[in-house]
Enzyme design. Structure first.
Site, PDB file in Angstrom:
ATOM      1  CB  CYS A   4      -0.910  -0.006   1.220  1.00 10.96           C
ATOM      2  SG  CYS A   4      -1.745   1.576   1.479  1.00 10.96           S
ATOM      3  CG  HIS A  98      -4.238   3.803   3.520  1.00 14.66           C
ATOM      4  ND1 HIS A  98      -3.267   3.093   4.211  1.00 14.66           N
ATOM      5  CD2 HIS A  98      -4.717   4.703   4.419  1.00 14.66           C
ATOM      6  CE1 HIS A  98      -3.185   3.534   5.459  1.00 14.66           C
ATOM      7  NE2 HIS A  98      -4.045   4.532   5.608  1.00 14.66           N
ATOM      8  CG  HIS A 100      -7.041   9.112   0.226  1.00 11.00           C
ATOM      9  ND1 HIS A 100      -7.078   7.813  -0.213  1.00 11.00           N
ATOM     10  CD2 HIS A 100      -7.298   9.885  -0.849  1.00 11.00           C
ATOM     11  CE1 HIS A 100      -7.340   7.804  -1.512  1.00 11.00           C
ATOM     12  NE2 HIS A 100      -7.501   9.055  -1.925  1.00 11.00           N
TER      13      HIS A 100
HETATM   14  P1  DGP Z   1      -7.906   9.242  -4.995  1.00 13.69           P
HETATM   15  O1  DGP Z   1      -8.217   9.395  -6.443  1.00 13.69           O
HETATM   16  O2  DGP Z   1      -8.991   9.825  -4.113  1.00 13.69           O
HETATM   17  O3  DGP Z   1      -7.569   7.799  -4.630  1.00 13.69           O
HETATM   18  O4  DGP Z   1      -6.633  10.148  -4.733  1.00 13.69           O
HETATM   19  C1  DGP Z   1      -5.344   9.651  -4.565  1.00 13.69           C
HETATM   20  C2  DGP Z   1      -4.428  10.832  -4.443  1.00 13.69           C
HETATM   21  O5  DGP Z   1      -3.198  10.377  -3.953  1.00 13.69           O
HETATM   22  C3  DGP Z   1      -4.147  11.571  -5.757  1.00 13.69           C
HETATM   23  O6  DGP Z   1      -4.639  12.915  -5.641  1.00 13.69           O
HETATM   24  C4  DGP Z   1      -2.647  11.559  -5.890  1.00 13.69           C
HETATM   25  C5  DGP Z   1      -2.164  11.151  -4.514  1.00 13.69           C
HETATM   26  N1  DGP Z   1      -0.987  10.336  -4.514  1.00 13.69           N
HETATM   27  C6  DGP Z   1      -0.802   9.155  -5.157  1.00 13.69           C
HETATM   28  N2  DGP Z   1       0.436   8.661  -4.931  1.00 13.69           N
HETATM   29  C7  DGP Z   1       1.038   9.556  -4.105  1.00 13.69           C
HETATM   30  C8  DGP Z   1       2.339   9.607  -3.500  1.00 13.69           C
HETATM   31  O7  DGP Z   1       3.193   8.716  -3.659  1.00 13.69           O
HETATM   32  N3  DGP Z   1       2.612  10.679  -2.717  1.00 13.69           N
HETATM   33  C9  DGP Z   1       1.694  11.674  -2.511  1.00 13.69           C
HETATM   34  N4  DGP Z   1       2.062  12.708  -1.725  1.00 13.69           N
HETATM   35  N5  DGP Z   1       0.460  11.658  -3.053  1.00 13.69           N
HETATM   36  C10 DGP Z   1       0.144  10.605  -3.843  1.00 13.69           C
END
Ligand code: DGP
Length: 113
Positions: A4, A98, A100
């Site tokens: 994850c 996960h 959020h």
């Molecule tokens: P969702 O579509 O609601 O599952 O949004 C996932 C969000 O997570 C998306 O806006 C980009 C962010 N995200 C994905 N991978 C990473 C990462 O490795 N680091 C950070 N800071 N954000 C991430």
């Protein structure tokens, strides 16, 4: 969970710009911001989706919403407002499984940011 991406961020195996951290909660900047302020708030407990939440998770989810409000105020978003979003599963647009909460603000947001 080792596969994850957000658990790996919690464990500092993947770097992130941390905004807030305590025993139960992590808040960090979204890597792909959709607004001038775009912060993700997560429980450290791995819960895959909103649909997997149980009664025992209600306290930490409540704390996350209060922390989002506090961070919004710290970032100066409280006067003009902000948005808190949870995307659930495929039709909700969830990409990271996960749970959020997106805190978005800093400009007038479109309907479907
Ligand atoms: P969702 O579509 O609601 O599952 O949004 C996932 C969000 O997570 C998306 O806006 C980009 C962010 N995200 C994905 N991978 C990473 C990462 O490795 N680091 C950070 N800071 N954000 C991430």
């Amino acid at each position: 969970m080792s596969d994850c991406i957000f658990c790996r961020i919690i464990n500092q195996e993947i770097p992130s710009k941390i905004v807030y951290e305590d025993d139960e909660i992590l808040a960090f900047e979204d890597v792909n911001p959709l607004a001038p302020i775009h912060i993700l708030l997560i429980p450290k407990k791995h819960i895959a989706t909103m649909d997997d939440v149980t009664e025992e998770d209600s306290a930490v989810l409540g704390r996350i919403l209060l922390k989002a409000k506090e961070i919004a105020a710290e970032k100066g978003l409280n006067e003009n407002g902000y948005r808190i979003v949870n995307n659930c599963k495929a039709h909700g647009g969830q990409e990271v499984f996960h749970i959020h909460f997106h805190l978005l603000g800093g400009e007038k947001l479109g309907l479907f940011v």
